[in-house]
Design a protein around this motif. Structure first.
Motif, short mmCIF file in Angstrom:
data_model
loop_
_atom_site.label_atom_id
_atom_site.label_comp_id
_atom_site.label_asym_id
_atom_site.label_seq_id
_atom_site.Cartn_x
_atom_site.Cartn_y
_atom_site.Cartn_z
N GLY A 26 0.79 -1.23 0.00
CA GLY A 26 0.00 0.00 0.00
C GLY A 26 0.82 1.27 0.00
O GLY A 26 0.25 2.36 0.09
N GLN A 27 2.15 1.17 -0.14
CA GLN A 27 3.01 2.34 -0.06
C GLN A 27 3.69 2.66 -1.39
O GLN A 27 3.74 1.83 -2.30
N LEU A 28 4.23 3.88 -1.46
CA LEU A 28 4.95 4.36 -2.63
C LEU A 28 6.32 4.88 -2.22
O LEU A 28 6.48 5.44 -1.13
N LEU A 29 7.30 4.72 -3.10
CA LEU A 29 8.60 5.37 -2.94
C LEU A 29 8.66 6.52 -3.94
O LEU A 29 8.51 6.32 -5.14
N LEU A 30 8.86 7.74 -3.42
CA LEU A 30 8.91 8.93 -4.26
C LEU A 30 10.32 9.49 -4.33
O LEU A 30 11.02 9.53 -3.32
N ARG A 31 10.74 9.90 -5.53
CA ARG A 31 11.90 10.76 -5.67
C ARG A 31 11.37 12.18 -5.52
O ARG A 31 10.64 12.68 -6.37
N MET A 32 11.73 12.83 -4.42
CA MET A 32 11.14 14.12 -4.09
C MET A 32 11.63 15.22 -5.03
O MET A 32 12.78 15.20 -5.49
N ALA A 33 10.75 16.17 -5.29
CA ALA A 33 11.10 17.35 -6.09
C ALA A 33 11.15 18.59 -5.22
O ALA A 33 12.15 19.31 -5.19
N ALA A 34 10.07 18.87 -4.49
CA ALA A 34 9.98 20.10 -3.71
C ALA A 34 9.11 19.86 -2.48
O ALA A 34 8.21 19.01 -2.48
N ALA A 35 9.38 20.63 -1.43
CA ALA A 35 8.59 20.55 -0.21
C ALA A 35 8.57 21.93 0.44
O ALA A 35 9.62 22.56 0.58
N PRO A 36 7.40 22.42 0.83
CA PRO A 36 7.33 23.74 1.44
C PRO A 36 7.62 23.70 2.94
O PRO A 36 7.62 22.63 3.57
N ILE A 37 7.87 24.87 3.49
CA ILE A 37 7.91 25.05 4.94
C ILE A 37 6.60 25.74 5.31
O ILE A 37 6.32 26.85 4.84
N ASN A 38 5.78 25.08 6.10
CA ASN A 38 4.48 25.58 6.52
C ASN A 38 4.47 25.85 8.02
O ASN A 38 5.32 25.32 8.76
N PRO A 39 3.51 26.63 8.51
CA PRO A 39 3.37 26.78 9.97
C PRO A 39 3.23 25.44 10.68
O PRO A 39 3.74 25.26 11.78
N SER A 40 2.55 24.48 10.02
CA SER A 40 2.41 23.16 10.64
C SER A 40 3.75 22.46 10.78
O SER A 40 3.98 21.71 11.74
N ASP A 41 4.68 22.71 9.85
CA ASP A 41 6.02 22.13 9.96
C ASP A 41 6.77 22.73 11.15
O ASP A 41 7.46 22.01 11.88
N LEU A 42 6.62 24.04 11.35
CA LEU A 42 7.25 24.67 12.51
C LEU A 42 6.69 24.10 13.79
O LEU A 42 7.43 23.86 14.76
N GLY A 43 5.37 23.86 13.82
CA GLY A 43 4.77 23.23 14.99
C GLY A 43 5.28 21.82 15.20
O GLY A 43 5.54 21.39 16.33
N PHE A 44 5.46 21.07 14.11
CA PHE A 44 6.00 19.71 14.22
C PHE A 44 7.40 19.71 14.79
O PHE A 44 7.75 18.88 15.65
#
Length: 334
Positions: A26-44
């Protein structure tokens, strides 16, 4: 692979080499391209987000990439080779890496016309904004109150309100944010630091019958919004920017005509079948050119994650800061 690593809540970030993960059923392996920095990331990073993972962990809650391997299952095989927007699964690592494994149910195919940069911000902001208007429509809410409205999500809510002809009361904290939202066509913009803020919010909410309140702040401010809300209102809390929980809002609350609910996009999507989710994702992408467009301000390589976070936190409302998985990339803007 290169990845950003967090050793403990509130601890320093490091960039190191770790094994490329393998997808399970049920899973995927991704070659990542881009990822944002969100307020939720700062909270994490601080440990105040809705879920926690065992350390050390790769941060990053959403992004985009290409599916290069798939575990067993019909949906994973369907996604193989496709560009996707992705969210992290609770039991897996995050998007701030060259590769990531996640559940196929947290990924959505990207339309050909949509860039990986726009796709990287598709879930936490774009899908959340459109979900709020679906909730408003189905709940019969005639108007909306949007707290912390000057950020990327707040501006999406502003544009969707204009398109759907649903009045929105935008709440901000500084006068320059009031002027910004008014320049974008916001009709009802209130500064929460004005001395008459609560009275003006109460009066305007009753005039417009704004019974859906969207709050990413939580804590004592949620109770302030609840007290100003008309009878029959629902406050949807979808973040904890204050660092506080819901206890201050709920303490002593005995008004059965108002309610406080939590909103978490994965839980909302989990109530839909896969066809409904894919159709919803298609609606979001059709709106990505205007109502749900995200302004990309700067791009950084993974190795410059600390610099990227500093750039983002210096001005949370100026546009998105992206981490790019291309290790040869230097910081860029625009």
């Amino acid at each position: 692979m290169q990845a950003v690593l967090l050793q403990a809540s509130g601890g320093p970030l490091t960039v190191g080499q770790i094994p490329v993960p393998e997808p399970g059923p049920g899973q995927l392996l991704l070659r990542m391209a881009a990822a944002p920095i969100n307020p939720s990331d700062l909270g994490f990073l601080k440990g105040s987000y809705g879920f926690r993972k065992p350390f050390p962990i790769v941060p990053g809650l959403e992004g985009s990439g290409t599916v290069i391997a798939a575990g067993s299952g019909l949906l994973p095989r369907f996604y193989l080779g496709k560009r996707v927007a992705c969210g992290t699964a609770e039991a897996s690592g995050g998007t701030w890496a060259e590769y990531m494994v996640t559940s196929a149910t947290t990924c959505f195919p990207l339309a050909k016309k949509l860039s990986v940069e726009q796709g990287a911000t598709l879930i936490f902001h774009s899908m959340t904004a459109l979900a709020f208007f679906d909730i408003a429509r189905r709940g019969g809410h005639r108007a909306i109150v949007s707290n912390a409205a000057a950020g990327a999500l707040g501006r999406m809510i502003l544009r969707l309100g204009q398109a759907c002809q649903i009045p929105v009361i935008h709440l901000v904290r500084r006068q320059e944010q009031v002027e910004l939202l008014r320049s974008l066509g916001g009709e009802h913009v209130l500064n929460s630091h004005d001395p008459d803020f609560v009275d003006r919010l109460r009066t305007l909410s009753r005039q417009l019958q704004a019974t859906l309140i969207l709050d990413p702040v939580a804590g004592r401010q949620t109770r302030q919004l609840l007290d100003a809300a008309p009878v029959g209102s629902t406050v949807l809390v979808y973040g904890r920017m204050s660092g506080e929980g819901l206890e201050p809002a709920l303490q002593g609350l005995d008004d059965g005509d108002k309610r406080v609910d939590s909103f978490f996009l994965p839980d909302w999507l989990a109530k839909k079948n896969i066809l409904q989710v894919l159709l919803f994702a298609r609606r979001v992408q059709r709106l990505a050119a205007h109502e749900l467009q995200t302004t990309i301000r700067m791009r950084f390589p993974l190795s410059a994650v600390r610099q990227a976070i500093e750039a983002y936190t210096a001005n949370l409302t100026a546009g998105k800061v992206l981490l790019m998985a291309d290790t040869a990339l230097g910081p860029t803007s625009g």
